[in-house]
Design a protein around this motif. Structure first.
Motif, short mmCIF file in Angstrom:
data_model
loop_
_atom_site.label_atom_id
_atom_site.label_comp_id
_atom_site.label_asym_id
_atom_site.label_seq_id
_atom_site.Cartn_x
_atom_site.Cartn_y
_atom_site.Cartn_z
N LEU A 6 0.85 -1.20 0.00
CA LEU A 6 0.00 0.00 0.00
C LEU A 6 0.88 1.24 0.00
O LEU A 6 1.70 1.43 0.90
N LYS A 7 0.72 2.04 -1.06
CA LYS A 7 1.44 3.31 -1.05
C LYS A 7 0.49 4.44 -0.67
O LYS A 7 -0.59 4.58 -1.22
N ILE A 8 0.91 5.21 0.30
CA ILE A 8 0.13 6.39 0.69
C ILE A 8 0.87 7.60 0.12
O ILE A 8 2.03 7.86 0.46
N GLY A 51 4.94 8.61 0.13
CA GLY A 51 5.56 9.56 -0.77
C GLY A 51 6.19 10.74 -0.04
O GLY A 51 6.24 10.77 1.19
N GLY A 52 6.65 11.71 -0.82
CA GLY A 52 7.42 12.82 -0.26
C GLY A 52 6.59 14.05 0.10
O GLY A 52 6.91 14.76 1.05
N GLY A 53 5.54 14.31 -0.68
CA GLY A 53 4.71 15.49 -0.42
C GLY A 53 5.54 16.74 -0.22
O GLY A 53 6.54 16.97 -0.91
N GLY A 56 9.82 16.02 0.77
CA GLY A 56 10.94 15.70 -0.13
C GLY A 56 10.99 16.47 -1.43
O GLY A 56 12.07 16.81 -1.92
N HIS A 57 9.81 16.78 -2.00
CA HIS A 57 9.82 17.27 -3.38
C HIS A 57 10.45 18.65 -3.55
O HIS A 57 11.20 18.88 -4.49
N ARG A 58 10.14 19.56 -2.63
CA ARG A 58 10.66 20.92 -2.82
C ARG A 58 12.18 20.97 -2.74
O ARG A 58 12.84 21.61 -3.54
N LEU A 154 14.41 8.13 -6.03
CA LEU A 154 13.67 6.86 -6.08
C LEU A 154 12.27 7.18 -5.58
O LEU A 154 12.06 7.40 -4.38
N SER A 155 11.31 7.21 -6.50
CA SER A 155 9.94 7.51 -6.10
C SER A 155 9.31 6.29 -5.43
O SER A 155 9.62 5.15 -5.78
N GLY A 156 8.40 6.54 -4.52
CA GLY A 156 7.64 5.45 -3.92
C GLY A 156 6.88 4.69 -5.01
O GLY A 156 6.67 3.48 -4.92
N ASP A 157 6.49 5.41 -6.07
CA ASP A 157 5.78 4.78 -7.20
C ASP A 157 6.65 3.76 -7.92
O ASP A 157 6.14 2.89 -8.62
N VAL A 218 8.47 16.20 -8.19
CA VAL A 218 9.59 15.92 -9.08
C VAL A 218 9.52 14.53 -9.71
O VAL A 218 10.37 14.16 -10.49
N THR A 219 8.52 13.76 -9.31
CA THR A 219 8.46 12.40 -9.85
C THR A 219 7.24 12.13 -10.72
O THR A 219 7.01 11.01 -11.14
N GLY A 220 6.41 13.14 -10.99
CA GLY A 220 5.46 13.01 -12.10
C GLY A 220 4.00 12.66 -11.94
O GLY A 220 3.32 12.50 -12.94
O1 IP8 Z 1 6.45 11.20 -3.65
C1 IP8 Z 1 9.59 11.22 -3.95
O2 IP8 Z 1 8.72 10.16 -3.65
P1 IP8 Z 1 7.25 10.10 -4.26
C2 IP8 Z 1 10.63 11.41 -2.88
O3 IP8 Z 1 6.76 8.74 -3.89
C3 IP8 Z 1 11.50 12.59 -3.03
O4 IP8 Z 1 7.36 10.24 -5.75
C4 IP8 Z 1 12.75 12.54 -2.32
C5 IP8 Z 1 11.22 13.65 -3.71
#
Ligand code: IP8
Length: 266
Positions: A6-8, A51-53, A56-58, A154-157, A218-220
Protein backbone atom coordinates in the motif's frame (compact mmCIF):
# COMPACT_ATOMS: atom_id res chain seq x y z
CA UNK A 1 -2.21 -14.66 1.83
CA UNK A 2 0.19 -12.79 -0.43
CA UNK A 3 1.69 -9.50 0.65
CA UNK A 4 -0.29 -6.37 -0.12
CA UNK A 5 1.71 -3.25 -0.87
CA UNK A 6 0.00 0.00 0.00
CA UNK A 7 1.44 3.31 -1.05
CA UNK A 8 0.13 6.39 0.69
CA UNK A 9 0.83 9.43 -1.43
CA UNK A 10 2.68 12.40 -0.03
CA UNK A 11 -0.32 14.56 -0.97
CA UNK A 12 -2.41 12.55 1.49
CA UNK A 13 -0.15 12.73 4.55
CA UNK A 14 1.31 16.19 4.07
CA UNK A 15 -0.13 19.60 3.34
CA UNK A 16 1.39 20.67 0.07
CA UNK A 17 0.73 24.41 0.48
CA UNK A 18 3.53 24.78 3.02
CA UNK A 19 6.98 23.20 3.22
CA UNK A 20 7.37 20.28 5.61
CA UNK A 21 3.89 20.27 7.03
CA UNK A 22 2.53 16.86 7.99
CA UNK A 23 -1.21 16.25 7.99
CA UNK A 24 -1.47 14.61 11.42
CA UNK A 25 -5.20 14.21 11.17
CA UNK A 26 -4.92 12.22 7.92
CA UNK A 27 -2.00 10.17 9.26
CA UNK A 28 -3.88 9.25 12.45
CA UNK A 29 -7.01 8.29 10.49
CA UNK A 30 -5.04 6.12 8.08
CA UNK A 31 -3.21 4.46 10.99
CA UNK A 32 -6.59 3.67 12.54
CA UNK A 33 -7.92 2.19 9.30
CA UNK A 34 -4.83 0.01 8.91
CA UNK A 35 -5.22 -1.15 12.53
CA UNK A 36 -8.85 -2.09 11.89
CA UNK A 37 -7.88 -3.97 8.72
CA UNK A 38 -5.48 -6.11 10.80
CA UNK A 39 -8.13 -6.67 13.46
CA UNK A 40 -10.60 -7.86 10.85
CA UNK A 41 -8.04 -9.85 8.91
CA UNK A 42 -5.19 -11.03 11.18
CA UNK A 43 -3.59 -12.86 8.22
CA UNK A 44 -2.95 -9.60 6.41
CA UNK A 45 0.66 -9.14 5.29
CA UNK A 46 1.37 -5.53 4.53
CA UNK A 47 4.21 -3.38 3.26
CA UNK A 48 3.71 0.36 3.41
CA UNK A 49 5.38 2.93 1.19
CA UNK A 50 4.84 6.67 1.50
CA UNK A 51 5.56 9.56 -0.77
CA UNK A 52 7.42 12.82 -0.26
CA UNK A 53 4.71 15.49 -0.42
CA UNK A 54 5.81 18.84 0.95
CA UNK A 55 8.82 17.26 2.63
CA UNK A 56 10.94 15.70 -0.13
CA UNK A 57 9.82 17.27 -3.38
CA UNK A 58 10.66 20.92 -2.82
CA UNK A 59 14.17 20.32 -1.57
CA UNK A 60 14.89 17.69 -4.24
CA UNK A 61 13.66 20.21 -6.81
CA UNK A 62 15.75 23.03 -5.35
CA UNK A 63 18.95 21.00 -5.69
CA UNK A 64 18.00 19.40 -9.03
CA UNK A 65 18.50 15.93 -7.64
CA UNK A 66 16.62 14.41 -10.59
CA UNK A 67 19.41 15.60 -12.92
CA UNK A 68 22.04 13.57 -11.08
CA UNK A 69 25.38 14.95 -9.88
CA UNK A 70 26.26 18.04 -11.93
CA UNK A 71 27.85 20.26 -9.29
CA UNK A 72 29.34 19.84 -5.84
CA UNK A 73 26.71 21.96 -4.09
CA UNK A 74 24.03 19.38 -4.92
CA UNK A 75 25.65 16.87 -2.57
CA UNK A 76 24.44 18.75 0.49
CA UNK A 77 20.97 18.87 -1.07
CA UNK A 78 21.10 15.13 -1.62
CA UNK A 79 21.79 14.53 2.08
CA UNK A 80 19.24 17.15 3.16
CA UNK A 81 16.48 15.51 1.12
CA UNK A 82 17.22 12.18 2.78
CA UNK A 83 17.01 13.88 6.16
CA UNK A 84 13.63 15.58 5.58
CA UNK A 85 12.20 12.32 4.30
CA UNK A 86 13.39 10.64 7.50
CA UNK A 87 11.50 13.31 9.43
CA UNK A 88 8.26 12.60 7.58
CA UNK A 89 8.80 8.89 8.03
CA UNK A 90 9.41 9.39 11.75
CA UNK A 91 6.03 11.09 12.10
CA UNK A 92 4.25 8.44 10.04
CA UNK A 93 5.83 5.43 11.75
CA UNK A 94 5.34 6.96 15.21
CA UNK A 95 1.60 7.33 14.61
CA UNK A 96 1.37 3.73 13.41
CA UNK A 97 3.23 2.52 16.51
CA UNK A 98 1.17 4.75 18.81
CA UNK A 99 -1.94 2.88 17.76
CA UNK A 100 -0.23 -0.47 18.35
CA UNK A 101 0.99 -1.38 14.87
CA UNK A 102 4.52 -2.87 14.71
CA UNK A 103 5.71 -0.59 11.91
CA UNK A 104 9.41 -0.60 11.13
CA UNK A 105 11.17 2.00 8.95
CA UNK A 106 13.47 0.67 6.23
CA UNK A 107 15.36 3.61 4.76
CA UNK A 108 15.42 3.15 0.95
CA UNK A 109 18.62 5.18 0.49
CA UNK A 110 20.43 2.75 2.81
CA UNK A 111 19.30 -0.39 0.99
CA UNK A 112 18.92 0.61 -2.67
CA UNK A 113 21.06 1.37 -5.70
CA UNK A 114 19.85 2.89 -8.95
CA UNK A 115 21.26 3.02 -12.45
CA UNK A 116 20.13 6.00 -14.52
CA UNK A 117 17.22 6.64 -12.14
CA UNK A 118 16.08 3.03 -12.35
CA UNK A 119 16.08 0.85 -9.28
CA UNK A 120 18.67 -1.85 -9.95
CA UNK A 121 19.07 -3.40 -6.54
CA UNK A 122 17.39 -3.34 -3.15
CA UNK A 123 18.50 -5.40 -0.20
CA UNK A 124 15.19 -6.87 0.85
CA UNK A 125 16.29 -9.61 3.24
CA UNK A 126 15.58 -7.36 6.21
CA UNK A 127 12.17 -6.54 4.79
CA UNK A 128 11.37 -10.25 4.48
CA UNK A 129 12.55 -10.89 8.05
CA UNK A 130 10.37 -8.03 9.25
CA UNK A 131 7.33 -9.46 7.44
CA UNK A 132 8.01 -12.95 8.81
CA UNK A 133 8.11 -11.51 12.30
CA UNK A 134 4.73 -9.85 11.80
CA UNK A 135 6.10 -6.34 11.46
CA UNK A 136 4.92 -3.80 8.90
CA UNK A 137 7.90 -2.59 6.86
CA UNK A 138 7.59 1.07 5.92
CA UNK A 139 9.58 2.46 3.00
CA UNK A 140 9.34 5.83 1.29
CA UNK A 141 10.32 7.84 -1.76
CA UNK A 142 13.93 8.87 -1.19
CA UNK A 143 17.12 10.21 -2.77
CA UNK A 144 19.43 7.27 -3.42
CA UNK A 145 22.89 6.50 -4.79
CA UNK A 146 22.96 6.01 -8.52
CA UNK A 147 25.81 4.11 -10.20
CA UNK A 148 25.54 6.21 -13.36
CA UNK A 149 24.40 9.62 -12.10
CA UNK A 150 25.92 9.78 -8.60
CA UNK A 151 22.46 10.10 -7.11
CA UNK A 152 18.86 10.16 -8.26
CA UNK A 153 15.34 10.13 -6.92
CA UNK A 154 13.67 6.86 -6.08
CA UNK A 155 9.94 7.51 -6.10
CA UNK A 156 7.64 5.45 -3.92
CA UNK A 157 5.78 4.78 -7.20
CA UNK A 158 8.89 2.97 -8.40
CA UNK A 159 9.41 1.04 -5.15
CA UNK A 160 5.88 -0.42 -5.30
CA UNK A 161 6.16 -2.37 -8.60
CA UNK A 162 9.71 -3.43 -7.73
CA UNK A 163 8.62 -4.93 -4.42
CA UNK A 164 5.42 -6.39 -5.87
CA UNK A 165 7.53 -8.55 -8.17
CA UNK A 166 10.13 -9.46 -5.54
CA UNK A 167 7.46 -10.39 -3.00
CA UNK A 168 5.18 -12.06 -5.52
CA UNK A 169 2.26 -9.83 -4.52
CA UNK A 170 -1.15 -10.24 -6.07
CA UNK A 171 -2.26 -6.68 -5.57
CA UNK A 172 -0.94 -3.24 -4.84
CA UNK A 173 -2.90 -0.18 -3.77
CA UNK A 174 -2.08 3.46 -4.39
CA UNK A 175 -3.81 5.73 -1.91
CA UNK A 176 -3.86 9.15 -3.57
CA UNK A 177 -5.69 12.47 -3.17
CA UNK A 178 -7.99 11.84 -6.13
CA UNK A 179 -10.68 9.23 -6.78
CA UNK A 180 -8.63 7.41 -9.43
CA UNK A 181 -7.81 7.94 -13.09
CA UNK A 182 -10.13 10.27 -15.04
CA UNK A 183 -10.84 10.47 -18.77
CA UNK A 184 -9.84 14.15 -18.68
CA UNK A 185 -8.43 16.52 -16.08
CA UNK A 186 -11.04 16.79 -13.27
CA UNK A 187 -9.44 20.06 -12.12
CA UNK A 188 -10.34 21.82 -15.35
CA UNK A 189 -13.22 19.74 -16.71
CA UNK A 190 -16.21 19.29 -14.41
CA UNK A 191 -17.57 16.56 -16.68
CA UNK A 192 -14.46 14.44 -16.27
CA UNK A 193 -15.41 10.81 -15.68
CA UNK A 194 -13.69 8.35 -13.41
CA UNK A 195 -12.36 5.34 -15.28
CA UNK A 196 -13.23 2.23 -13.26
CA UNK A 197 -11.15 -0.30 -15.16
CA UNK A 198 -7.98 0.07 -17.18
CA UNK A 199 -6.61 -2.80 -19.26
CA UNK A 200 -3.11 -2.85 -20.76
CA UNK A 201 -4.68 -2.58 -24.23
CA UNK A 202 -6.45 0.72 -23.54
CA UNK A 203 -3.69 2.28 -21.46
CA UNK A 204 -2.15 4.23 -24.38
CA UNK A 205 -5.43 5.95 -25.15
CA UNK A 206 -6.06 6.81 -21.52
CA UNK A 207 -2.54 8.17 -21.01
CA UNK A 208 -3.12 10.81 -23.69
CA UNK A 209 -5.48 12.59 -21.30
CA UNK A 210 -3.69 11.95 -18.02
CA UNK A 211 -1.44 14.72 -16.81
CA UNK A 212 1.43 14.88 -14.36
CA UNK A 213 1.15 16.65 -11.04
CA UNK A 214 -0.04 20.22 -10.40
CA UNK A 215 2.14 20.98 -7.39
CA UNK A 216 5.90 20.54 -7.02
CA UNK A 217 6.20 16.86 -7.72
CA UNK A 218 9.59 15.92 -9.08
CA UNK A 219 8.46 12.40 -9.85
CA UNK A 220 5.46 13.01 -12.10
CA UNK A 221 2.04 12.34 -10.58
CA UNK A 222 -0.61 10.01 -12.01
CA UNK A 223 0.86 9.63 -15.47
CA UNK A 224 4.12 8.32 -14.13
CA UNK A 225 2.25 6.04 -11.72
CA UNK A 226 0.41 4.31 -14.57
CA UNK A 227 3.57 3.90 -16.63
CA UNK A 228 5.42 2.49 -13.63
CA UNK A 229 2.84 -0.22 -12.98
CA UNK A 230 2.26 -1.35 -16.55
CA UNK A 231 4.94 -4.10 -16.45
CA UNK A 232 3.50 -5.62 -13.25
CA UNK A 233 -0.07 -5.48 -14.56
CA UNK A 234 1.13 -7.55 -17.48
CA UNK A 235 2.45 -10.04 -14.91
CA UNK A 236 -1.07 -10.37 -13.49
CA UNK A 237 -0.60 -8.14 -10.44
CA UNK A 238 -3.69 -6.02 -9.83
CA UNK A 239 -3.21 -2.33 -9.23
CA UNK A 240 -5.79 -0.16 -7.53
CA UNK A 241 -5.81 3.61 -7.34
CA UNK A 242 -8.06 4.93 -4.61
CA UNK A 243 -8.74 8.17 -2.78
CA UNK A 244 -7.04 7.75 0.59
CA UNK A 245 -8.38 11.12 1.71
CA UNK A 246 -11.85 9.61 1.86
CA UNK A 247 -12.62 8.08 5.22
CA UNK A 248 -12.78 4.29 5.18
CA UNK A 249 -11.31 3.80 1.73
CA UNK A 250 -7.95 2.51 2.94
CA UNK A 251 -9.73 0.08 5.26
CA UNK A 252 -12.18 -1.12 2.60
CA UNK A 253 -9.43 -1.52 0.08
CA UNK A 254 -7.24 -3.52 2.50
CA UNK A 255 -10.23 -5.76 3.15
CA UNK A 256 -10.43 -6.54 -0.57
CA UNK A 257 -12.96 -4.09 -2.03
CA UNK A 258 -11.79 -3.44 -5.60
CA UNK A 259 -14.55 -1.04 -6.59
CA UNK A 260 -13.43 2.07 -4.80
CA UNK A 261 -11.47 3.79 -7.55
CA UNK A 262 -9.63 2.70 -10.67
CA UNK A 263 -8.57 -0.91 -11.08
CA UNK A 264 -5.73 -1.63 -13.50
CA UNK A 265 -5.73 -5.26 -14.40
CA UNK A 266 -5.08 -7.70 -17.23
O1 IP8 B 1 6.45 11.20 -3.65
C1 IP8 B 1 9.59 11.22 -3.95
O2 IP8 B 1 8.72 10.16 -3.65
P1 IP8 B 1 7.25 10.10 -4.26
C2 IP8 B 1 10.63 11.41 -2.88
O3 IP8 B 1 6.76 8.74 -3.89
C3 IP8 B 1 11.50 12.59 -3.03
O4 IP8 B 1 7.36 10.24 -5.75
C4 IP8 B 1 12.75 12.54 -2.32
C5 IP8 B 1 11.22 13.65 -3.71
Amino acid sequence: MSTVILKIGGSVITKKEKEMLADFEAIKRIAKEIKEAFERNPNLKLVLVHGGGSFGHRIADKYNIHLGLKSEDQILGFTKTIQVMRKLNLIFVEELQNIGLPAIPLQPSAISIQEDSKLSDMFIKTLMSALNLGCIPVLWGDDVFDEKQGFSILSGDHIVPYLAQKLDSERVIFGTNVDGVFDSDPNTNKNAKLIRLIRPNNIEKILKNVSGSKTTDVTGGMRRKILEVLPIVEKRIQVEIINAKKEGYVLQSLLGNKELGTLISI
